[in-house]
Motif scaffolding. Structure first.
Motif, PDB file in Angstrom:
ATOM      1  N   ALA A  10       0.828  -1.203   0.000  1.00  0.00           N
ATOM      2  CA  ALA A  10       0.000   0.000   0.000  1.00  0.00           C
ATOM      3  C   ALA A  10       0.866   1.258   0.000  1.00  0.00           C
ATOM      4  CB  ALA A  10      -0.930   0.000   1.209  1.00  0.00           C
ATOM      5  N   ASN A  11       1.913   1.261   0.801  1.00  0.00           N
ATOM      6  CA  ASN A  11       2.807   2.418   0.844  1.00  0.00           C
ATOM      7  C   ASN A  11       3.577   2.568  -0.459  1.00  0.00           C
ATOM      8  OD1 ASN A  11       2.934   3.812   3.659  1.00  0.00           O
ATOM      9  ND2 ASN A  11       2.684   1.638   4.071  1.00  0.00           N
ATOM     10  N   GLU A  12       4.002   1.462  -1.030  1.00  0.00           N
ATOM     11  CA  GLU A  12       4.711   1.507  -2.303  1.00  0.00           C
ATOM     12  C   GLU A  12       3.781   2.003  -3.399  1.00  0.00           C
ATOM     13  OE1 GLU A  12       4.652  -0.250  -5.398  1.00  0.00           O
ATOM     14  OE2 GLU A  12       6.491   0.736  -6.000  1.00  0.00           O
ATOM     15  N   CYS A  13       2.517   1.650  -3.331  1.00  0.00           N
ATOM     16  CA  CYS A  13       1.521   2.144  -4.291  1.00  0.00           C
ATOM     17  C   CYS A  13       1.441   3.666  -4.230  1.00  0.00           C
ATOM     18  CB  CYS A  13       0.164   1.515  -3.984  1.00  0.00           C
ATOM     19  SG  CYS A  13      -1.201   2.137  -4.984  1.00  0.00           S
ATOM     20  N   MET A  14       1.376   4.212  -3.025  1.00  0.00           N
ATOM     21  CA  MET A  14       1.317   5.670  -2.871  1.00  0.00           C
ATOM     22  C   MET A  14       2.556   6.323  -3.483  1.00  0.00           C
ATOM     23  SD  MET A  14      -1.481   6.729  -1.362  1.00  0.00           S
ATOM     24  CE  MET A  14      -1.112   8.266  -0.562  1.00  0.00           C
ATOM     25  N   LEU A  15       3.709   5.733  -3.239  1.00  0.00           N
ATOM     26  CA  LEU A  15       4.952   6.272  -3.787  1.00  0.00           C
ATOM     27  C   LEU A  15       4.951   6.201  -5.306  1.00  0.00           C
ATOM     28  CD1 LEU A  15       7.838   7.308  -3.711  1.00  0.00           C
ATOM     29  CD2 LEU A  15       8.584   4.954  -3.237  1.00  0.00           C
ATOM     30  N   ARG A  16       4.636   5.043  -5.841  1.00  0.00           N
ATOM     31  CA  ARG A  16       4.647   4.844  -7.295  1.00  0.00           C
ATOM     32  C   ARG A  16       3.679   5.795  -7.996  1.00  0.00           C
ATOM     33  NH1 ARG A  16       2.952   0.016  -7.274  1.00  0.00           N
ATOM     34  NH2 ARG A  16       0.803   0.541  -7.737  1.00  0.00           N
ATOM     35  N   GLU A  17       2.449   5.851  -7.491  1.00  0.00           N
ATOM     36  CA  GLU A  17       1.433   6.706  -8.108  1.00  0.00           C
ATOM     37  C   GLU A  17       1.830   8.187  -8.033  1.00  0.00           C
ATOM     38  OE1 GLU A  17      -1.235   5.778  -9.822  1.00  0.00           O
ATOM     39  OE2 GLU A  17      -1.076   3.644  -9.396  1.00  0.00           O
ATOM     40  N   THR A  18       2.389   8.600  -6.906  1.00  0.00           N
ATOM     41  CA  THR A  18       2.797   9.995  -6.732  1.00  0.00           C
ATOM     42  C   THR A  18       3.942  10.341  -7.665  1.00  0.00           C
ATOM     43  OG1 THR A  18       2.028   9.973  -4.441  1.00  0.00           O
ATOM     44  CG2 THR A  18       3.609  11.702  -5.043  1.00  0.00           C
ATOM     45  N   ALA A  19       4.933   9.447  -7.756  1.00  0.00           N
ATOM     46  CA  ALA A  19       6.077   9.688  -8.646  1.00  0.00           C
ATOM     47  C   ALA A  19       5.633   9.736 -10.107  1.00  0.00           C
ATOM     48  CB  ALA A  19       7.136   8.603  -8.443  1.00  0.00           C
ATOM     49  N   GLU A  20       4.733   8.843 -10.486  1.00  0.00           N
ATOM     50  CA  GLU A  20       4.240   8.836 -11.865  1.00  0.00           C
ATOM     51  C   GLU A  20       3.457  10.108 -12.181  1.00  0.00           C
ATOM     52  OE1 GLU A  20       2.020   5.221 -12.399  1.00  0.00           O
ATOM     53  OE2 GLU A  20       3.838   3.993 -12.486  1.00  0.00           O
ATOM     54  N   ARG A  21       2.649  10.576 -11.237  1.00  0.00           N
ATOM     55  CA  ARG A  21       1.878  11.794 -11.470  1.00  0.00           C
ATOM     56  C   ARG A  21       2.808  13.008 -11.549  1.00  0.00           C
ATOM     57  NH1 ARG A  21      -2.557  13.850 -13.948  1.00  0.00           N
ATOM     58  NH2 ARG A  21      -3.389  15.609 -12.798  1.00  0.00           N
ATOM     59  N   ALA A  22       3.828  13.050 -10.710  1.00  0.00           N
ATOM     60  CA  ALA A  22       4.800  14.143 -10.769  1.00  0.00           C
ATOM     61  C   ALA A  22       5.481  14.159 -12.126  1.00  0.00           C
ATOM     62  CB  ALA A  22       5.835  13.998  -9.645  1.00  0.00           C
ATOM     63  N   GLN A  23       5.845  12.987 -12.602  1.00  0.00           N
ATOM     64  CA  GLN A  23       6.497  12.874 -13.916  1.00  0.00           C
ATOM     65  C   GLN A  23       5.539  13.329 -15.018  1.00  0.00           C
ATOM     66  OE1 GLN A  23       7.685   8.854 -14.884  1.00  0.00           O
ATOM     67  NE2 GLN A  23       9.472   9.587 -15.982  1.00  0.00           N
ATOM     68  N   GLU A  24       4.289  12.949 -14.895  1.00  0.00           N
ATOM     69  CA  GLU A  24       3.275  13.336 -15.896  1.00  0.00           C
ATOM     70  C   GLU A  24       3.097  14.854 -15.930  1.00  0.00           C
ATOM     71  OE1 GLU A  24      -1.379  12.305 -16.990  1.00  0.00           O
ATOM     72  OE2 GLU A  24      -0.620  11.811 -14.992  1.00  0.00           O
ATOM     73  N   LEU A  25       2.967  15.473 -14.771  1.00  0.00           N
ATOM     74  CA  LEU A  25       2.777  16.918 -14.721  1.00  0.00           C
ATOM     75  C   LEU A  25       4.018  17.658 -15.195  1.00  0.00           C
ATOM     76  CD1 LEU A  25       0.757  17.428 -11.408  1.00  0.00           C
ATOM     77  CD2 LEU A  25      -0.096  17.291 -13.751  1.00  0.00           C
ATOM     78  N   ASP A  26       5.199  17.133 -14.869  1.00  0.00           N
ATOM     79  CA  ASP A  26       6.451  17.718 -15.394  1.00  0.00           C
ATOM     80  C   ASP A  26       6.429  17.739 -16.913  1.00  0.00           C
ATOM     81  OD1 ASP A  26       7.884  18.441 -13.122  1.00  0.00           O
ATOM     82  OD2 ASP A  26       8.916  16.508 -12.975  1.00  0.00           O
ATOM     83  N   ALA A  27       5.986  16.651 -17.506  1.00  0.00           N
ATOM     84  CA  ALA A  27       5.974  16.509 -18.958  1.00  0.00           C
ATOM     85  C   ALA A  27       4.942  17.429 -19.620  1.00  0.00           C
ATOM     86  CB  ALA A  27       5.720  15.061 -19.361  1.00  0.00           C
ATOM     87  N   MET A  28       3.934  17.867 -18.877  1.00  0.00           N
ATOM     88  CA  MET A  28       2.889  18.718 -19.428  1.00  0.00           C
ATOM     89  C   MET A  28       3.311  20.169 -19.535  1.00  0.00           C
ATOM     90  SD  MET A  28      -0.701  17.638 -17.779  1.00  0.00           S
ATOM     91  CE  MET A  28      -1.307  15.985 -17.803  1.00  0.00           C
ATOM     92  N   GLY A  29       4.426  20.534 -18.968  1.00  0.00           N
ATOM     93  CA  GLY A  29       4.872  21.924 -19.024  1.00  0.00           C
ATOM     94  C   GLY A  29       4.864  22.438 -20.449  1.00  0.00           C
ATOM     95  N   GLY A  30       4.290  23.608 -20.665  1.00  0.00           N
ATOM     96  CA  GLY A  30       4.191  24.193 -21.994  1.00  0.00           C
ATOM     97  C   GLY A  30       3.027  23.669 -22.806  1.00  0.00           C
ATOM     98  N   PHE A  31       2.199  22.825 -22.204  1.00  0.00           N
ATOM     99  CA  PHE A  31       1.031  22.233 -22.867  1.00  0.00           C
ATOM    100  C   PHE A  31       0.018  23.273 -23.188  1.00  0.00           C
ATOM    101  CE2 PHE A  31       1.015  17.751 -23.403  1.00  0.00           C
ATOM    102  CZ  PHE A  31      -0.224  17.410 -23.870  1.00  0.00           C
TER     103      PHE A  31
END
Length: 126
Positions: free
Chosen positions: A105-126
């Protein structure tokens, strides 16, 4: 047999298993040092989650600053729904029972948070 199962879980939870995810090198070292000890693994995950959550918040704020008011509202709505999804999805892992469920469960929170951070980083300039 139990030790092999724990070691397999450690490998599965290792950042090496998620090569595209931006975990810090300190997380890798911490998980290796944890040696499959549940409480130590959870401590490693919690520390990395703080880092990834700060990264997520920074990426969110940076993206917000680039958007029109209408798109900012859409982003806010999407982020709120994403948080509901993440929390519910990761809670599902916690209900499996046992100490490894806590790690999952804790690893899920970490994985999902890291993936969302990466996704939002990639959206810059969208």
């Amino acid at each position: 047999m139990k030790k092999i199962g724990i070691m397999m879980l450690c490998l599965a939870l290792s950042p090496l298993a998620y090569a595209n995810e931006p975990y810090t090198p300190g997380y890798t070292a911490c998980m290796e040092e944890a040696g499959g000890v549940t409480v130590d693994m959870i401590d490693c995950i919690a520390e990395e989650l703080e880092t990834q959550d700060a990264r997520l918040n920074g990426a969110y704020q940076a993206l917000r600053g680039e958007l029109s008011e209408q798109r900012r509202q859409s982003l806010l709505q999407a982020q709120r729904l994403w948080i509901q999804y993440r929390d519910a999805n990761c809670q599902f892992y916690a209900t499996a029972g046992g100490t490894l469920a806590r790690v999952s469960a804790n690893e899920c929170m970490l994985r999902e948070t890291a993936e969302r951070a990466q996704e939002l980083d990639a959206m810059g300039g969208f």
